[in-house]
Scaffold this active site. Structure first.
Site, mmCIF file in Angstrom:
data_model
loop_
_atom_site.group_PDB
_atom_site.id
_atom_site.type_symbol
_atom_site.label_atom_id
_atom_site.label_comp_id
_atom_site.label_asym_id
_atom_site.label_seq_id
_atom_site.Cartn_x
_atom_site.Cartn_y
_atom_site.Cartn_z
ATOM 1 C CE1 TYR A 173 -17.333 -3.857 -7.669
ATOM 2 C CE2 TYR A 173 -16.675 -4.156 -9.951
ATOM 3 C CZ TYR A 173 -17.647 -3.868 -9.017
ATOM 4 O OH TYR A 173 -18.928 -3.596 -9.420
ATOM 5 C CG ASP A 215 -17.589 -3.304 -3.536
ATOM 6 O OD1 ASP A 215 -18.151 -4.107 -2.758
ATOM 7 O OD2 ASP A 215 -18.191 -2.724 -4.461
ATOM 8 C CG HIS A 236 -19.741 1.781 -2.909
ATOM 9 N ND1 HIS A 236 -19.545 0.587 -2.253
ATOM 10 C CD2 HIS A 236 -20.368 1.476 -4.077
ATOM 11 C CE1 HIS A 236 -20.023 -0.399 -2.989
ATOM 12 N NE2 HIS A 236 -20.538 0.098 -4.103
#
Length: 256
Positions: free
Chosen positions: A106, A147, A248
């Protein structure tokens, strides 16, 4: 072997969405980001009931990453990105699953830019590249999933000027991502869909989901030891349109 990455944007709030998607998609491995839950708040029992073992690194309110494995117990290899011992944000975890190392990344958003948050993003990227380079040197089978908070090229964002000042598409952000890929990593979705506008994120604001005004921020990078096994890759876009959905959608690869 099907490996997915999914920014769930609060695992407890969106647990029904996650479990329903896993029942249908049947991923063998899932990298989750933005758990928004402390370690003790992670819904381990529900995940186990769904048939998945899990390792996770939580953080109350923000961040948090996890790796799930279907009918298997992921073997935790690292729960922090090396290079800065004082950085306690829960943004990186890696585990071995059936002979493959899978990460859940992340990466920092970096806004507003310029400023300290953007500097942190670039520094974090540099640390990630060092970790990735070590994998390449050892010729290990690795999937860098997560991500990345970067839309790497113009084709990875809908036609617009409204994001021009955003950290997600800054030249330095894109250069950092390109430098990572250039180590020898295969951007799986783009490898199989070289010219298609594919998105993984649609902001809740400004009616962006109905307008398909998205960005491709979630990526699965395959090490050279795995790239030849790439069979399929895509995004489960319809998940974004469900009630109570994350902003997402899951991106995934299938390895031979």
């Amino acid at each position: 072997m099907k490996i997915a990455t999914f920014n769930i944007n609060n695992i407890n709030r969106r647990l029904p969405n996650l479990l329903a998607w896993m029942r249908v998609a049947k991923p063998d491995v899932v990298a989750l980001q933005e758990l928004k839950a402390s370690d003790g708040e992670f819904p381990a029992a529900a995940i186990e009931k769904a048939g998945y073992g899990a390792v996770w690194c939580g953080q109350k309110t923000w961040n948090g990453v996890a790796i799930l494995a279907r009918n298997a117990a992921p073997i935790l290899t690292r729960d922090r990105l090396p290079g800065k011992p004082g950085d306690l944000e829960a943004r990186y975890i890696e585990a071995a699953v059936r002979g493959i190392i899978v990460t859940s990344i992340y990466l920092p958003n970096g806004n507003p830019q310029p400023g300290p948050k953007f500097d942190y993003k670039l520094d974090w990227f540099a640390r990630l590249r060092r970790r990735a380079k070590a994998f390449i040197k050892q010729d290990l089978p690795v999937v860098l999933a997560g991500d990345y908070n970067v839309a790497p090229t113009e084709i990875d964002i809908y036609p617009t000027r409204s994001w021009d000042k955003d950290a997600l598409i800054q030249p330095k952000s894109r250069a950092a991502f390109a430098a990572l890929v250039e180590q020898g990593w295969c951007d799986a979705v783009r490898e199989l869909h070289p010219s298609q506008r594919i998105y993984t994120f649609w902001d809740y604001k400004r009616n962006r989901w109905p307008r398909d005004a998205g960005l491709r921020l979630d990526h699965l990078l395959l090490s050279p030891a795995l790239a030849s096994r790439l069979a399929r890759a895509g995004v489960d876009k319809t998940i974004r349109g469900e009630d109570g959905a994350s902003d997402h959608a899951p991106a995934w690869v299938v390895l031979r």
